[in-house]
Enzyme design. Sequence first.
Site, short mmCIF file in Angstrom:
data_model
loop_
_atom_site.label_atom_id
_atom_site.label_comp_id
_atom_site.label_asym_id
_atom_site.label_seq_id
_atom_site.Cartn_x
_atom_site.Cartn_y
_atom_site.Cartn_z
N ASP A 17 3.75 80.26 -21.89
CA ASP A 17 5.04 79.56 -21.83
C ASP A 17 4.75 78.07 -21.63
O ASP A 17 5.02 77.49 -20.60
CB ASP A 17 5.91 80.13 -20.70
CG ASP A 17 5.26 80.11 -19.32
OD1 ASP A 17 4.01 80.10 -19.25
OD2 ASP A 17 5.98 80.11 -18.31
N HIS A 248 -3.47 77.60 -12.11
CA HIS A 248 -3.11 79.01 -12.36
C HIS A 248 -3.66 79.53 -13.70
O HIS A 248 -4.50 80.42 -13.75
CB HIS A 248 -1.59 79.16 -12.39
CG HIS A 248 -0.88 78.63 -11.20
ND1 HIS A 248 -1.03 79.16 -9.95
CD2 HIS A 248 0.01 77.60 -11.07
CE1 HIS A 248 -0.26 78.51 -9.09
NE2 HIS A 248 0.37 77.55 -9.75
C1 BDR Z 1 2.72 80.46 -13.21
O1 BDR Z 1 4.08 80.12 -13.47
C2 BDR Z 1 4.16 79.09 -14.42
O2 BDR Z 1 5.04 78.13 -14.00
C3 BDR Z 1 2.76 78.54 -14.58
O3 BDR Z 1 2.53 78.08 -15.89
C4 BDR Z 1 1.89 79.71 -14.25
O4 BDR Z 1 1.70 80.53 -15.36
C5 BDR Z 1 2.37 80.13 -11.78
O5 BDR Z 1 3.19 80.84 -10.91
CA CA Z 2 2.28 79.72 -17.59
#
Ligand code: BDR
Ligand code: CA
Length: 323
Positions: A17, A248
Amino acid sequence: MTHARRTGATPLYLDCDTGVDDSLALAYLLASPETDLVGVGTVSGNIGARQGATNTLDLLALAGRGDVPVAVGAHDPLAGTFGGGPAHIHGHNGVGDVALPPSGLEPVAESAVDLLLRLSHEHAGELRVVAVGPLTNLAMALRQDPTLPGRVADVTIMGGAALHPGNVSPVAEANIANDPEAAAAVLSADWDVTLVPLDVTMRDVLEETDRKALLEAGTALAPWLGEVLDLYLGFYVETFGRRCCALHDPLAAALAVGGVRPAVAPRVHVTVDDSRGPGRGQTICDLRGLHAGYPDQPGARCRVVLETDAPLAPHLMERLLTL
Ligand code: BDR
Ligand code: CA
């Protein structure tokens, strides 16, 4: 543009995303000789699925990789409607409000689900799936073709919180919370999953000095990544007390590719709370084996990464600076 295979490299489908940290994951994969990025599907999360595809194509073009097919995936989660992404974290356009040079490229005509299914046939038994957004596309692919797991080597998911607090509720992490029904389906399917939760992704951070190094790289993509990170590092001041950010999605990518390895990763049963109560979106990881050294739980297909063997940031920077 035709995709030229990287010989000897593992074919990999990325579902994302895009998204600031998704951008880092994408770039990391492009810079990783161990893997061959054969397709990208987008899903709504940080931003709508269509804008995520545009961002992905713009980043790919900057890296000279406009040959990678990008497919638009689900706009809405399985139950409900997409309510918009967190603009204060990822910007109104998903890439930190930075105007990337438009690639002029278009997503492929097939959906992300169809792309994933097609790639699973073309690379049967070999295809590695990395999902760093809500799991809607994967769940829809499983619904459309329940034999999918038999053709996928493994699945690495950035999502969840095992012992760590959530980041969108006291117990839920964003990717799981954005589509708990999908996460429940994906985590109960018959495939090997590596879950990369907040327990590890909040540990290794990228510093402002790293962002400056990206800005000054003098290469085609890295300086743009430095620009894209500006807003994101500002958001994390409230969390860490300084300009830096969690890693992340690139951590999930690096674990999938083997750039870093799991050090503690119990193979345990994971249940997703898809109720309408305060636990919605929680990944309930059965870690009761803690004091026995986490023996594998019979029938469990999910490894929950709690520690890695090395910090990600230096390795990530080394690769990003090549782009
Ligand atoms: C996840 O949520 C999204 O906002 C970031 O891209 C990551 O995949 C972290 O909680
Ligand atoms: Ca993400």
